[in-house]
Design a protein around this motif. Structure first.
Motif, PDB file in Angstrom:
ATOM      1  N   ASP A  59     -11.352 -15.487  -0.747  1.00  0.00           N
ATOM      2  CA  ASP A  59     -11.534 -14.704  -1.717  1.00  0.00           C
ATOM      3  C   ASP A  59     -10.474 -13.606  -1.730  1.00  0.00           C
ATOM      4  O   ASP A  59     -10.418 -12.797  -0.572  1.00  0.00           O
ATOM      5  N   LEU A  60      -9.334 -13.667  -2.293  1.00  0.00           N
ATOM      6  CA  LEU A  60      -8.152 -12.825  -2.181  1.00  0.00           C
ATOM      7  C   LEU A  60      -8.365 -11.187  -2.339  1.00  0.00           C
ATOM      8  O   LEU A  60      -8.010 -10.518  -1.613  1.00  0.00           O
ATOM      9  N   ALA A  61      -9.430 -10.981  -3.067  1.00  0.00           N
ATOM     10  CA  ALA A  61      -9.634  -9.657  -3.247  1.00  0.00           C
ATOM     11  C   ALA A  61     -10.333  -8.831  -2.041  1.00  0.00           C
ATOM     12  O   ALA A  61     -10.090  -7.879  -1.571  1.00  0.00           O
ATOM     13  N   THR A  62     -11.246  -9.954  -1.389  1.00  0.00           N
ATOM     14  CA  THR A  62     -11.813  -9.228  -0.253  1.00  0.00           C
ATOM     15  C   THR A  62     -10.964  -9.266   0.836  1.00  0.00           C
ATOM     16  O   THR A  62     -11.028  -8.357   1.546  1.00  0.00           O
ATOM     17  N   LEU A  63     -10.162 -10.212   1.016  1.00  0.00           N
ATOM     18  CA  LEU A  63      -9.154 -10.112   2.015  1.00  0.00           C
ATOM     19  C   LEU A  63      -8.328  -8.947   1.969  1.00  0.00           C
ATOM     20  O   LEU A  63      -8.205  -8.202   2.862  1.00  0.00           O
ATOM     21  N   THR A  64      -8.012  -8.541   0.662  1.00  0.00           N
ATOM     22  CA  THR A  64      -6.770  -7.521   0.570  1.00  0.00           C
ATOM     23  C   THR A  64      -7.825  -6.066   0.779  1.00  0.00           C
ATOM     24  O   THR A  64      -7.167  -5.286   1.493  1.00  0.00           O
ATOM     25  N   PHE A  65      -9.091  -6.139   0.643  1.00  0.00           N
ATOM     26  CA  PHE A  65      -9.954  -4.873   0.730  1.00  0.00           C
ATOM     27  C   PHE A  65     -10.161  -4.630   2.443  1.00  0.00           C
ATOM     28  O   PHE A  65      -9.935  -3.736   3.154  1.00  0.00           O
ATOM     29  N   ALA A  66     -10.247  -5.833   3.065  1.00  0.00           N
ATOM     30  CA  ALA A  66     -10.364  -5.949   4.570  1.00  0.00           C
ATOM     31  C   ALA A  66      -9.230  -5.510   5.278  1.00  0.00           C
ATOM     32  O   ALA A  66      -9.137  -4.789   6.162  1.00  0.00           O
ATOM     33  N   ILE A  67      -7.876  -5.965   4.888  1.00  0.00           N
ATOM     34  CA  ILE A  67      -7.081  -5.624   5.556  1.00  0.00           C
ATOM     35  C   ILE A  67      -6.447  -4.060   5.376  1.00  0.00           C
ATOM     36  O   ILE A  67      -6.018  -3.381   6.180  1.00  0.00           O
ATOM     37  N   ALA A  68      -6.684  -3.598   4.048  1.00  0.00           N
ATOM     38  CA  ALA A  68      -6.307  -2.504   3.619  1.00  0.00           C
ATOM     39  C   ALA A  68      -7.326  -1.287   4.432  1.00  0.00           C
ATOM     40  O   ALA A  68      -6.675  -0.377   5.001  1.00  0.00           O
ATOM     41  N   ILE A  69      -8.704  -1.667   4.554  1.00  0.00           N
ATOM     42  CA  ILE A  69      -9.325  -0.648   5.264  1.00  0.00           C
ATOM     43  C   ILE A  69      -9.312  -0.580   6.730  1.00  0.00           C
ATOM     44  O   ILE A  69      -9.226   0.285   7.493  1.00  0.00           O
ATOM     45  N   GLU A  70      -8.875  -1.953   7.290  1.00  0.00           N
ATOM     46  CA  GLU A  70      -8.854  -1.999   8.577  1.00  0.00           C
ATOM     47  C   GLU A  70      -7.162  -1.261   8.963  1.00  0.00           C
ATOM     48  O   GLU A  70      -7.279  -0.587  10.136  1.00  0.00           O
ATOM     49  N   SER A  71      -6.532  -1.592   8.035  1.00  0.00           N
ATOM     50  CA  SER A  71      -4.973  -0.797   8.611  1.00  0.00           C
ATOM     51  C   SER A  71      -5.196   0.608   8.292  1.00  0.00           C
ATOM     52  O   SER A  71      -4.531   1.477   9.178  1.00  0.00           O
ATOM     53  N   PHE A  72      -5.954   1.129   7.322  1.00  0.00           N
ATOM     54  CA  PHE A  72      -6.160   2.690   6.943  1.00  0.00           C
ATOM     55  C   PHE A  72      -6.811   3.137   8.467  1.00  0.00           C
ATOM     56  O   PHE A  72      -6.090   4.193   8.904  1.00  0.00           O
ATOM     57  N   THR A  73      -8.029   2.698   8.676  1.00  0.00           N
ATOM     58  CA  THR A  73      -8.822   3.269   9.738  1.00  0.00           C
ATOM     59  C   THR A  73      -8.319   3.045  11.077  1.00  0.00           C
ATOM     60  O   THR A  73      -8.243   3.931  12.006  1.00  0.00           O
ATOM     61  N   GLY A  74      -7.668   1.945  11.301  1.00  0.00           N
ATOM     62  CA  GLY A  74      -6.903   1.479  12.673  1.00  0.00           C
ATOM     63  C   GLY A  74      -5.989   2.522  12.910  1.00  0.00           C
ATOM     64  O   GLY A  74      -5.669   2.995  13.983  1.00  0.00           O
ATOM     65  N   ALA A  75      -5.030   2.882  11.591  1.00  0.00           N
ATOM     66  CA  ALA A  75      -3.940   3.932  12.127  1.00  0.00           C
ATOM     67  C   ALA A  75      -4.395   5.425  12.203  1.00  0.00           C
ATOM     68  O   ALA A  75      -3.925   6.213  13.151  1.00  0.00           O
ATOM     69  N   ILE A  76      -5.566   5.741  11.750  1.00  0.00           N
ATOM     70  CA  ILE A  76      -6.385   6.887  12.040  1.00  0.00           C
ATOM     71  C   ILE A  76      -6.739   6.975  13.553  1.00  0.00           C
ATOM     72  O   ILE A  76      -6.368   7.942  14.130  1.00  0.00           O
ATOM     73  N   GLY A  77      -7.360   6.008  13.887  1.00  0.00           N
ATOM     74  CA  GLY A  77      -7.787   6.012  15.152  1.00  0.00           C
ATOM     75  C   GLY A  77      -6.672   5.984  16.277  1.00  0.00           C
ATOM     76  O   GLY A  77      -6.851   6.575  17.408  1.00  0.00           O
ATOM     77  N   THR A  78      -5.580   5.499  16.032  1.00  0.00           N
ATOM     78  CA  THR A  78      -4.261   5.151  16.928  1.00  0.00           C
ATOM     79  C   THR A  78      -3.867   6.520  17.057  1.00  0.00           C
ATOM     80  O   THR A  78      -3.323   6.829  18.138  1.00  0.00           O
ATOM     81  N   VAL A  79      -3.658   7.027  15.780  1.00  0.00           N
ATOM     82  CA  VAL A  79      -2.906   8.523  15.907  1.00  0.00           C
ATOM     83  C   VAL A  79      -3.717   9.470  16.830  1.00  0.00           C
ATOM     84  O   VAL A  79      -3.208  10.328  17.774  1.00  0.00           O
ATOM     85  N   ILE A  80      -4.915   9.614  16.697  1.00  0.00           N
ATOM     86  CA  ILE A  80      -5.742  10.397  17.360  1.00  0.00           C
ATOM     87  C   ILE A  80      -5.721  10.139  18.836  1.00  0.00           C
ATOM     88  O   ILE A  80      -5.620  10.838  19.536  1.00  0.00           O
ATOM     89  N   PHE A  81      -5.909   8.831  19.091  1.00  0.00           N
ATOM     90  CA  PHE A  81      -5.870   8.478  20.548  1.00  0.00           C
ATOM     91  C   PHE A  81      -4.577   8.674  21.102  1.00  0.00           C
ATOM     92  O   PHE A  81      -4.572   9.000  22.407  1.00  0.00           O
TER      93      PHE A  81
END
Length: 453
Positions: A350-372
């Protein structure tokens, strides 16, 4: 809370806050961040896709996580970067810039070597080439981290940190999604699989020139002169003794601190869940029935924007909240969003689900990485040991995606994709326990002065 001098207590205007990102030192760090992220991704998503198209078994693909071992053991040769100069290059460019140019030239050569390999003919040769790329990349990371920490004044560290992490992620996206898109496009035009992958990796080797340009434009950190003065003030030493003294001094300084072992364990565990989830993410998405073009388009489009905004959101969180609370926020966000991939496994292609999963993972992953990264930078205090101590910390942080990820393929076979990502999220629990322990010990309060600067 320590008092802040009147000149530092004035809140900067919006224009001043944005202007710091345009300062030459910060822009150089941004370009070096791109140079650091570029080779990192080449041994992850594109490599998994290349092996998948070469009909390599998933268990073997999982074992290729061992290619990341140089990121784990890079602290072993980091003292060389702190203690020694590069012949010819260091006298011309300076202590840090000489090492930067050397590692970037090595990256170009090793990526081109990997581009010429054929995994379907010899996995051993292909693995050696990928290992050489990872080694050159890990060494470049050592030098860039030391350069970044030493070259930026206190009032530019936050901007430099956010720019560096965002650019690192962009570099990884360009090499990851860009290689996949280029390979997929060339195959659609009728090129063979081998020719397409060779061209894709050769193009990434050419992009290393961006880092070379940043190195040539950069100014050598003032700390290099300080380190050189301290060296010359002592008795003349052989290269071996200088490296040995640097190694002993760096580790002795760190392990003399309170709760040093707990700190190192926390560094290992903070990004563990995130690392395990991303280890086989490309294989997972391809197994769901998505094409290389679809995968690349989402990473390059939605993932690109989410990474940029997440990086600067992480910088905002790290500036507004104490470092302990910032780590808690980043840790929770990057852990919970892993479950989006479990849902993807349930719904299938499901393309919409994949788009959401990658978007939210990229966003929160970047937040965690910058803080780390802000936390790791605050742990490094001496200009004589910056490269060695930071390399030790980032090497430990890399254990999740290398050593602990070696059996990921076997776990997937045993549990299935949906439960695999649930297990990945559960792997974050020990890090939250250690975070609470360090908070009670007052560990983060000792970093408050450095953070406030």
């Amino acid at each position: 809370m320590s008092t802040v001098p009147p000149s530092e207590s004035v809140r900067p205007s919006v224009m001043e806050a944005f202007a710091v990102y345009l300062k030459p030192r910060v822009l150089v760090v941004l370009l070096l961040g791109f140079s650091g992220g570029l080779p990192f991704a080449l041994t992850l998503s594109p490599l998994q896709a290349w092996l998948t198209e070469s009909n390599v078994d998933i268990r073997t693909i999982g074992l290729f996580a061992a290619i990341g071992i140089p990121y784990v053991v890079k602290f072993l040769w980091a003292p060389l970067v702190d203690a020694l100069d590069v012949p010819i290059l260091s006298p011309l460019l300076g202590r840090r810039r000489g090492w930067l140019l050397l590692t970037q030239l090595a990256l170009m050569a090793t990526i081109l070597f990997m581009a010429l390999c054929r995994p379907e003919l010899s996995l051993v040769v292909f693995g050696i080439a990928a290992l050489l790329v990872a080694t050159a990349s890990a060494t470049q990371d050592i030098v860039i981290d030391a350069f970044r920490v030493e070259s930026l004044p206190r009032n530019e560290q936050a901007a430099g940190m956010a720019s560096y992490v965002a650019a690192y992620r962009v570099g990884a996206l360009v090499s990851g999604a860009g290689t996949l898109a280029l390979v997929g496009g060339l195959k659609n035009f009728g090129f063979s699989t081998q020719t397409a992958w060779t061209a894709g990796y050769a193009a990434m080797a050419a992009l290393v020139s961006i880092g070379i340009g940043a190195t040539l434009l950069a100014a050598e950190p003032a700390a290099s002169a300080v380190a050189a003065a301290k060296r010359s003030a002592g008795a003349p030493e052989s290269s071996f003794r200088r490296v040995l003294a640097t190694s002993i001094g760096a580790f002795a300084d760190f392990f003399s601190r309170d709760s040093a072992i707990a700190v190192l364990l926390f560094v290992v565990l903070f990004k563990l869940a995130d690392a395990l989830a991303s280890t086989l993410s490309t294989k997972f998405i391809l197994d769901m029935g998505f094409s290389l073009i679809e995968l690349a388009a989402i990473y390059k489009g939605v993932g690109f924007f989410a990474t940029l905004t997440g990086g600067f959101a992480g910088g905002f969180v790290a500036r507004v909240y104490p470092i302990g609370r910032s780590l808690l926020i980043g840790g929770i966000l990057q852990t919970v969003t892993i479950l989006a991939f479990s849902w993807q496994a349930v719904v299938g292609r499901d393309l919409a689900t994949l788009t959401f999963a990658i978007a939210i993972e990229s966003f929160t992953g970047a937040i965690g990485t910058v803080i780390f990264v802000a936390y790791l930078s605050a742990l490094c205090k001496s200009p004589l040991h910056t490269a060695t101590q930071y390399a030790l910390l980032t090497a430990l942080a890399a254990l999740g995606r290398t050593v602990f990820a070696l059996g990921a393929g076997y776990v997937v076979v045993a549990t299935g994709w949906a439960w695999y990502f649930v297990i990945c999220a559960a792997a974050a629990i020990p890090s939250f326990v250690l975070l609470a322990y360090l908070q009670r010990r007052g560990h983060f309060a000792t970093l408050g002065e450095k953070r406030a600067a």
